[in-house]
Design an enzyme around this catalytic site. Structure first.
Site, PDB file in Angstrom:
ATOM      1  N   TYR A  93      19.167 -99.772 -26.753  1.00  0.00           N
ATOM      2  CA  TYR A  93      19.508 -98.443 -26.210  1.00  0.00           C
ATOM      3  C   TYR A  93      18.365 -97.921 -25.336  1.00  0.00           C
ATOM      4  O   TYR A  93      18.568 -97.526 -24.190  1.00  0.00           O
ATOM      5  CB  TYR A  93      19.809 -97.475 -27.363  1.00  0.00           C
ATOM      6  N   ARG A 118      15.865 -96.485 -42.324  1.00  0.00           N
ATOM      7  CA  ARG A 118      16.698 -97.029 -41.250  1.00  0.00           C
ATOM      8  C   ARG A 118      15.742 -97.735 -40.288  1.00  0.00           C
ATOM      9  O   ARG A 118      14.656 -97.239 -40.042  1.00  0.00           O
ATOM     10  CB  ARG A 118      17.391 -95.848 -40.554  1.00  0.00           C
TER      11      ARG A 118
HETATM   12  N1  UDP Z   1      18.832 -89.414 -40.985  1.00  0.00           N
HETATM   13  C1  UDP Z   1      18.990 -89.486 -42.370  1.00  0.00           C
HETATM   14  N2  UDP Z   1      20.264 -89.613 -42.851  1.00  0.00           N
HETATM   15  C2  UDP Z   1      21.367 -89.677 -42.048  1.00  0.00           C
HETATM   16  C3  UDP Z   1      21.180 -89.589 -40.635  1.00  0.00           C
HETATM   17  C4  UDP Z   1      19.892 -89.450 -40.154  1.00  0.00           C
HETATM   18  O1  UDP Z   1      18.021 -89.443 -43.125  1.00  0.00           O
HETATM   19  O2  UDP Z   1      22.484 -89.828 -42.558  1.00  0.00           O
HETATM   20  C5  UDP Z   1      17.465 -89.272 -40.442  1.00  0.00           C
HETATM   21  C6  UDP Z   1      17.074 -90.377 -39.463  1.00  0.00           C
HETATM   22  O3  UDP Z   1      16.534 -91.477 -40.153  1.00  0.00           O
HETATM   23  C7  UDP Z   1      16.053 -89.657 -38.584  1.00  0.00           C
HETATM   24  C8  UDP Z   1      16.557 -88.207 -38.547  1.00  0.00           C
HETATM   25  O4  UDP Z   1      17.434 -88.085 -39.662  1.00  0.00           O
HETATM   26  O5  UDP Z   1      14.786 -89.664 -39.187  1.00  0.00           O
HETATM   27  C9  UDP Z   1      17.336 -87.881 -37.275  1.00  0.00           C
HETATM   28  O6  UDP Z   1      18.310 -88.890 -37.100  1.00  0.00           O
HETATM   29  P1  UDP Z   1      19.545 -88.744 -36.093  1.00  0.00           P
HETATM   30  O7  UDP Z   1      20.395 -89.968 -36.281  1.00  0.00           O
HETATM   31  O8  UDP Z   1      20.197 -87.420 -36.268  1.00  0.00           O
HETATM   32  O9  UDP Z   1      18.866 -88.746 -34.660  1.00  0.00           O
HETATM   33  P2  UDP Z   1      17.876 -89.824 -33.963  1.00  0.00           P
HETATM   34  O10 UDP Z   1      16.483 -89.355 -34.320  1.00  0.00           O
HETATM   35  O11 UDP Z   1      18.191 -91.177 -34.484  1.00  0.00           O
HETATM   36  O12 UDP Z   1      18.161 -89.659 -32.513  1.00  0.00           O
END
Ligand code: UDP
Length: 330
Positions: free
Chosen positions: A149, A290
């Site tokens: 991405y 993740r």
């Molecule tokens: N996150 C989490 N649980 C979820 C979705 C996201 O703990 O179900 C965490 C993720 O690991 C990151 C933060 O929330 O640290 C923001 O994630 P999001 O996917 O909203 O946005 P990104 O930072 O990936 O653009």
């Protein structure tokens, strides 16, 4: 009044941009293949102003050439993209084809038809895994993406930069978004993804009873409460940055700005905010990390503040979350 082509105008961020542009009386053509966008957003936006909707890929060169030859398009706001990091790791080609390939075809059509102005949605994912001493992130932080991405967006940034140098009439600004959140306070358009992967909408789905709990991806990060820190910017503040970028385009110059409020909130703080706003317990459970999540990512907004006098209206997380919660309950 300008005639603006908005790619991805049926999706989350593109529909909010279209809404504001229509409110400012611009004539808007939305091009969206509805792969991540919604006909319902187009229906809602059609009530606001002069909107034409064309259902197709923005990378369809012939259709874009027809559109740009038949109409005097002043500017392209290019939102259409796939934006799920995890998915990009599993399906890299899909991301390069769409985010890079289709964008290049769109750019080719612009060049061939003399449409010389673009505001491009880029991302802080182009920075990869910055070290904590690089926080807050400035625009000159090395761009070393760690996901397809991030690469798919960076490659198009590179193409834009080189094409701008080669064509002194072409003007372009890339805005590198941090975590975009919230909705139109009146709820005319909202944030809807299938599947939903973002933290705030998932917390709100738990509050609505659509899910049992929120999984916290990692509680052992090097942050005060052990959960990841991100910079959440309200979608309306992000769109305000687009309007300013549009106003300040300079022929022969590629400008880049980070867009984030300059303050980080941890995953735990986001969950607590969602609990306060919704009045729901929102059960949270620990989960493994993740892949590819840096401990913290937050912006240094000085460049965009200085250049455009941009200042976010939403600095408190509760106010951002409240707009998303309101839209979800309409
Ligand atoms: N996150 C989490 N649980 C979820 C979705 C996201 O703990 O179900 C965490 C993720 O690991 C990151 C933060 O929330 O640290 C923001 O994630 P999001 O996917 O909203 O946005 P990104 O930072 O990936 O653009």
């Amino acid at each position: 009044m300008k005639h603006i082509l908005v790619t991805g105008g049926a999706g989350y961020i593109g529909s909010h941009a279209t809404l504001r542009l229509l409110e400012l009386d611009h004539k808007i053509t939305v091009v969206d293949d509805l792969s991540n966008g919604w006909q319902s957003a187009i229906d809602a936006l059609s009530k606001v102003g002069d909107l034409t909707f064309i259902e197709c890929r923005c990378g369809d060169y012939d259709k874009m050439m027809d559109l740009m030859s038949d109409h005097q398009i002043d500017l392209v706001m290019h939102f259409a993209a796939f934006a799920a990091v995890n998915e990009s790791v599993k399906e890299p080609l899909m991301y390069y084809e769409n985010n890079t390939g289709n964008s290049l075809s769109l750019l080719r059509a612009m060049m061939d038809s003399g449409v010389n102005n673009m505001v491009f949605s880029s991302t802080c994912a182009t920075y990869g895994l910055p070290t904590p001493d690089q926080m807050p992130l400035t625009e000159d932080c090395p761009q070393k993406p760690i996901s397809p991405y991030g690469w798919s967006k960076l490659w198009f940034e590179q193409a834009l930069s080189q094409c701008t140098k080669a064509n002194p009439s072409f003007a372009c600004t890339a805005l590198r978004y941090f975590n975009v959140a919230g909705c139109d306070p009146q709820g005319r358009v909202g944030e809807h993804h299938i599947p939903e992967t973002h933290l705030i909408p998932i917390c709100l789905e738990v509050a609505k009873g659509k899910r049992d709990d929120i999984k916290i991806f990692g509680s052992d990060y090097d942050t005060p409460d052990g959960t990841c820190i991100r910079d959440y910017v309200h979608v309306d503040d992000l769109i305000a940055a687009h309007l300013l970028a549009m106003k300040h385009l300079e022929p022969g110059v590629m400008q880049t700005f980070n867009v984030g409020i300059g303050r980080g909130y941890s995953v735990m703080e986001v969950i607590e905010s969602c609990r306060r706003v919704t009045g729901h317990a929102i059960p949270a459970v620990s989960h493994e990390r993740r892949q590819g999540d840096p401990d913290m990512l937050y912006n240094d907004p000085s460049k965009i503040q200085k250049a455009f006098n941009w200042k976010p209206k939403y600095e408190e997380l509760d106010a951002i979350v409240a707009t998303a919660w309101h839209e979800m309950n309409l």
